[in-house]
Design a protein around this motif. Structure first.
Motif, PDB file in Angstrom:
ATOM      1  N   GLY A  26       6.109  12.218   5.243  1.00  0.00           N
ATOM      2  CA  GLY A  26       6.718  10.958   4.829  1.00  0.00           C
ATOM      3  C   GLY A  26       5.705   9.965   4.304  1.00  0.00           C
ATOM      4  N   THR A  27       6.119   8.703   4.279  1.00  0.00           N
ATOM      5  CA  THR A  27       5.289   7.656   3.692  1.00  0.00           C
ATOM      6  C   THR A  27       5.252   6.430   4.588  1.00  0.00           C
ATOM      7  OG1 THR A  27       4.928   6.313   1.692  1.00  0.00           O
ATOM      8  CG2 THR A  27       7.199   6.639   2.371  1.00  0.00           C
ATOM      9  N   VAL A  28       4.157   5.700   4.510  1.00  0.00           N
ATOM     10  CA  VAL A  28       3.992   4.408   5.179  1.00  0.00           C
ATOM     11  C   VAL A  28       3.625   3.383   4.115  1.00  0.00           C
ATOM     12  CG1 VAL A  28       2.614   3.058   6.818  1.00  0.00           C
ATOM     13  CG2 VAL A  28       3.318   5.388   7.394  1.00  0.00           C
ATOM     14  N   ARG A  29       4.278   2.223   4.144  1.00  0.00           N
ATOM     15  CA  ARG A  29       3.986   1.136   3.203  1.00  0.00           C
ATOM     16  C   ARG A  29       3.735  -0.145   4.003  1.00  0.00           C
ATOM     17  NH1 ARG A  29       5.484   2.867  -2.186  1.00  0.00           N
ATOM     18  NH2 ARG A  29       5.648   5.130  -1.974  1.00  0.00           N
ATOM     19  N   THR A  30       2.687  -0.869   3.637  1.00  0.00           N
ATOM     20  CA  THR A  30       2.387  -2.151   4.276  1.00  0.00           C
ATOM     21  C   THR A  30       1.829  -3.114   3.239  1.00  0.00           C
ATOM     22  OG1 THR A  30       0.054  -1.748   4.824  1.00  0.00           O
ATOM     23  CG2 THR A  30       1.700  -0.885   6.364  1.00  0.00           C
TER      24      THR A  30
ATOM     25  N   SER B 298       0.850  -1.183   0.000  1.00  0.00           N
ATOM     26  CA  SER B 298       0.000   0.000   0.000  1.00  0.00           C
ATOM     27  C   SER B 298       0.890   1.239   0.000  1.00  0.00           C
ATOM     28  CB  SER B 298      -0.900   0.014   1.236  1.00  0.00           C
ATOM     29  OG  SER B 298      -0.120   0.115   2.425  1.00  0.00           O
ATOM     30  N   SER B 299       0.354   2.325  -0.535  1.00  0.00           N
ATOM     31  CA  SER B 299       1.076   3.596  -0.562  1.00  0.00           C
ATOM     32  C   SER B 299       0.275   4.627   0.213  1.00  0.00           C
ATOM     33  CB  SER B 299       1.278   4.056  -2.010  1.00  0.00           C
ATOM     34  OG  SER B 299       1.801   5.372  -2.047  1.00  0.00           O
ATOM     35  N   ASN B 300       0.909   5.224   1.202  1.00  0.00           N
ATOM     36  CA  ASN B 300       0.226   6.174   2.074  1.00  0.00           C
ATOM     37  C   ASN B 300       1.186   7.302   2.424  1.00  0.00           C
ATOM     38  OD1 ASN B 300      -2.001   3.992   2.774  1.00  0.00           O
ATOM     39  ND2 ASN B 300      -0.030   3.053   3.203  1.00  0.00           N
ATOM     40  N   GLU B 301       0.638   8.462   2.712  1.00  0.00           N
ATOM     41  CA  GLU B 301       1.497   9.585   3.062  1.00  0.00           C
ATOM     42  C   GLU B 301       0.943  10.304   4.281  1.00  0.00           C
ATOM     43  OE1 GLU B 301       0.388  13.144   0.108  1.00  0.00           O
ATOM     44  OE2 GLU B 301       0.703  11.233  -0.947  1.00  0.00           O
ATOM     45  N   PHE B 302       1.841  10.919   5.035  1.00  0.00           N
ATOM     46  CA  PHE B 302       1.410  11.675   6.202  1.00  0.00           C
ATOM     47  C   PHE B 302       2.048  13.064   6.194  1.00  0.00           C
ATOM     48  CE2 PHE B 302       5.056   9.082   7.531  1.00  0.00           C
ATOM     49  CZ  PHE B 302       5.909  10.032   8.058  1.00  0.00           C
ATOM     50  N   ARG B 303       1.334  13.981   6.818  1.00  0.00           N
ATOM     51  CA  ARG B 303       1.841  15.344   7.044  1.00  0.00           C
ATOM     52  C   ARG B 303       1.354  15.762   8.423  1.00  0.00           C
ATOM     53  NH1 ARG B 303       0.711  20.863   6.591  1.00  0.00           N
ATOM     54  NH2 ARG B 303       2.428  22.106   5.702  1.00  0.00           N
ATOM     55  N   VAL B 304       2.283  15.870   9.347  1.00  0.00           N
ATOM     56  CA  VAL B 304       1.955  16.170  10.735  1.00  0.00           C
ATOM     57  C   VAL B 304       2.571  17.515  11.105  1.00  0.00           C
ATOM     58  CG1 VAL B 304       2.191  15.434  13.129  1.00  0.00           C
ATOM     59  CG2 VAL B 304       1.788  13.741  11.322  1.00  0.00           C
ATOM     60  N   VAL B 305       1.735  18.445  11.532  1.00  0.00           N
ATOM     61  CA  VAL B 305       2.190  19.767  11.943  1.00  0.00           C
ATOM     62  C   VAL B 305       2.236  19.820  13.465  1.00  0.00           C
ATOM     63  CG1 VAL B 305       1.768  22.250  11.841  1.00  0.00           C
ATOM     64  CG2 VAL B 305       1.146  20.789   9.897  1.00  0.00           C
ATOM     65  N   VAL B 306       3.430  20.038  13.994  1.00  0.00           N
ATOM     66  CA  VAL B 306       3.612  20.200  15.440  1.00  0.00           C
ATOM     67  C   VAL B 306       3.521  21.688  15.767  1.00  0.00           C
ATOM     68  CG1 VAL B 306       5.137  19.810  17.404  1.00  0.00           C
ATOM     69  CG2 VAL B 306       5.106  18.176  15.492  1.00  0.00           C
TER      70      VAL B 306
ATOM     71  N   LEU C 229       7.988   2.789   7.633  1.00  0.00           N
ATOM     72  CA  LEU C 229       7.588   4.128   8.038  1.00  0.00           C
ATOM     73  C   LEU C 229       8.795   5.026   7.819  1.00  0.00           C
ATOM     74  CD1 LEU C 229       5.795   5.083  11.410  1.00  0.00           C
ATOM     75  CD2 LEU C 229       7.239   6.630  10.106  1.00  0.00           C
ATOM     76  N   SER C 230       8.739   5.842   6.789  1.00  0.00           N
ATOM     77  CA  SER C 230       9.876   6.696   6.443  1.00  0.00           C
ATOM     78  C   SER C 230       9.485   8.159   6.541  1.00  0.00           C
ATOM     79  CB  SER C 230      10.358   6.404   5.016  1.00  0.00           C
ATOM     80  OG  SER C 230      10.942   5.123   4.927  1.00  0.00           O
ATOM     81  N   ILE C 231      10.181   8.886   7.400  1.00  0.00           N
ATOM     82  CA  ILE C 231      10.039  10.335   7.474  1.00  0.00           C
ATOM     83  C   ILE C 231      11.009  10.915   6.455  1.00  0.00           C
ATOM     84  CG2 ILE C 231      10.234  12.381   8.938  1.00  0.00           C
ATOM     85  CD1 ILE C 231       9.856  10.406  11.342  1.00  0.00           C
ATOM     86  N   THR C 232      10.476  11.523   5.422  1.00  0.00           N
ATOM     87  CA  THR C 232      11.318  11.982   4.317  1.00  0.00           C
ATOM     88  C   THR C 232      11.554  13.490   4.316  1.00  0.00           C
ATOM     89  OG1 THR C 232       9.361  12.085   2.904  1.00  0.00           O
ATOM     90  CG2 THR C 232      10.649  10.053   2.854  1.00  0.00           C
ATOM     91  N   GLN C 233      10.780  14.220   5.128  1.00  0.00           N
ATOM     92  CA  GLN C 233      10.965  15.670   5.205  1.00  0.00           C
ATOM     93  C   GLN C 233      10.666  16.143   6.627  1.00  0.00           C
ATOM     94  OE1 GLN C 233       9.015  18.013   2.006  1.00  0.00           O
ATOM     95  NE2 GLN C 233       8.404  16.026   1.139  1.00  0.00           N
TER      96      GLN C 233
END
Length: 397
Positions: free
Chosen positions: A255-259, A182-190, A233-237
């Motif tokens: 970043g992206t999550v793949r499973t 699967s291809s998934n992306e996340f954007r988390v604002v702290v 689970l890769s944080i790419t930025q």
């Protein structure tokens, strides 16, 4: 190797089609010229055509006999938004656009099979030729399904194929069950509170909170997920700040999550959000958690995979079919079709790059690389596989 002779005779024409498409790449949902070429060829060969599903998709229909059974064969058509490094004659004529994943070859192979099937029709039933737009991030498969692909063209099963650098030319690879992730992306604002860097006690430092979240997330993979299950689970930025003496208000993790399974994905997404909120709360910060599921895992159906294996063996021999190919954490939107219909997706070996013409770039012949080029030796092999799949799956008599 037992290739279909009339397709071998068509190889020069298929190469011309493939190289023409390579020279004129079009990005997702912009494949107007490509779909025009496909539709014109199908019509020339007497194949009824339906256009417009998924905006620029094309479906060809070949019927023979009286059977109600039908199968779908799918090829993707779009290119990538990247610069080609090759300078041979059929290199991209459009700066910033390139067929760096071989969709030009996939389209040409399915056209080769269409030409043969339209003339010989050694099958009983219906073949749907699915030329799909927007595989590269646009979810064109899902869009075609939403536009009524499987209602308008009812089929028992659907099949896909992708060239695979590193697999020897003249070979195939497949595995039942999960084959692509699967291809998934996340954007988390702290969200913290800005302050002078010399007075950190007056602020809430979102950079340090982001660092703690990033470290905590990796324990989901190493300590919470079953080690027999696969996930990345890769944080790419990480983005924060604009000056050396300013603690910023916000920091962003992307970043992206793949499973290989939805269950593992559910766990990872849930725990990412819980950890982010918990860590932020411990430092009096807060988070805006964004997680987007793009493509589901591609899971081959066992019965259709076994059937595809026999068709591949009929073309290249059992020794050249790897039935336990290593799955990849790359993603593919054909997964949407396999969620809706039984079917199978296979890799066809593209070799290691020895086929490339003079003027190729100095980089490796790998997918999504500016020096890549599809191996034209695959054209009759892939087209013959499609034909054997049809003739075996829709037998006469």
């Amino acid at each position: 190797m037992r290739l279909v002779e009339p397709i071998l005779a068509l190889q020069t024409e298929l190469e011309q089609i493939r190289r023409d498409l390579h020279a004129h790449p079009e990005l997702c949902y912009e494949e107007q010229r490509t779909s025009d070429v496909v539709a014109a060829r199908l019509a020339e060969w007497g194949i009824p055509v339906v256009r417009g599903l998924g905006k620029t998709g094309v479906v060809g229909i070949i019927k023979n006999g009286t059977s109600s059974h039908a199968i779908g064969l799918r090829a993707d058509m779009d290119a990538l938004p990247m610069q080609e490094l090759n300078t041979f004659d059929h290199a991209s004529r459009h700066p910033g656009k390139m067929h760096a994943c071989g969709h030009d070859g996939h389209t040409a192979m399915l056209l080769g099979a269409a030409h043969y099937l339209s003339r010989h029709r050694n099958f009983d039933g219906t073949v749907y030729l699915i030329f799909q737009p927007a595989e590269e991030g646009g979810a064109g498969a899902r869009k075609m399904i939403e536009d009524g692909l499987f209602e308008q063209f009812p089929m028992d099963a659907v099949y896909g194929m992708h060239n695979w650098p590193g697999l020897p030319t003249g070979s195939f690879g497949v595995i039942p069950g999960p084959m692509m992730a699967s291809s998934n992306e996340f954007r988390v604002v702290v969200k913290g509170k800005g302050a002078h860097a010399a007075q950190p006690h007056r602020g809430i430092d979102p950079v340090m909170v982001a660092v703690q979240i990033a470290q905590a997330w990796q324990t989901i993979i190493s300590r919470e997920k079953n080690p027999l299950e696969t996930a990345v689970l890769s944080i790419t930025q990480i983005h924060a700040g604009s000056a050396t003496n300013v603690i910023p208000d916000e920091a962003v993790l992307i970043g992206t999550v793949r499973t290989f399974s939805t269950e593992v994905l559910d766990l990872v997404e849930r725990r990412m959000e819980e950890m982010a909120n918990g860590v932020a709360a411990a430092y009096n910060a807060s988070v805006d958690f964004g997680f987007k599921r793009n493509y589901p895992p591609l899971i081959n159906h066992p019965e259709q995979t076994a059937f595809a294996v026999e068709a591949m063996r009929a073309v290249v021999g059992a020794a050249n079919v790897n039935t336990a190919v290593e799955p990849t954490m790359g993603a593919e939107d054909f997964a949407f079709m396999l969620q809706a219909k039984p079917g199978c997706y296979v890799f066809i070996g593209n070799g290691d790059g020895e086929h490339r013409a003079g003027g190729h770039g100095l980089g490796p012949c790998q997918l999504h690389n500016g020096s890549y080029d599809f191996n034209d030796q695959l054209l009759p092999i892939g087209a013959s596989y499609w034909v054997r799949l049809v003739e075996t799956g829709l037998p006469v008599g």
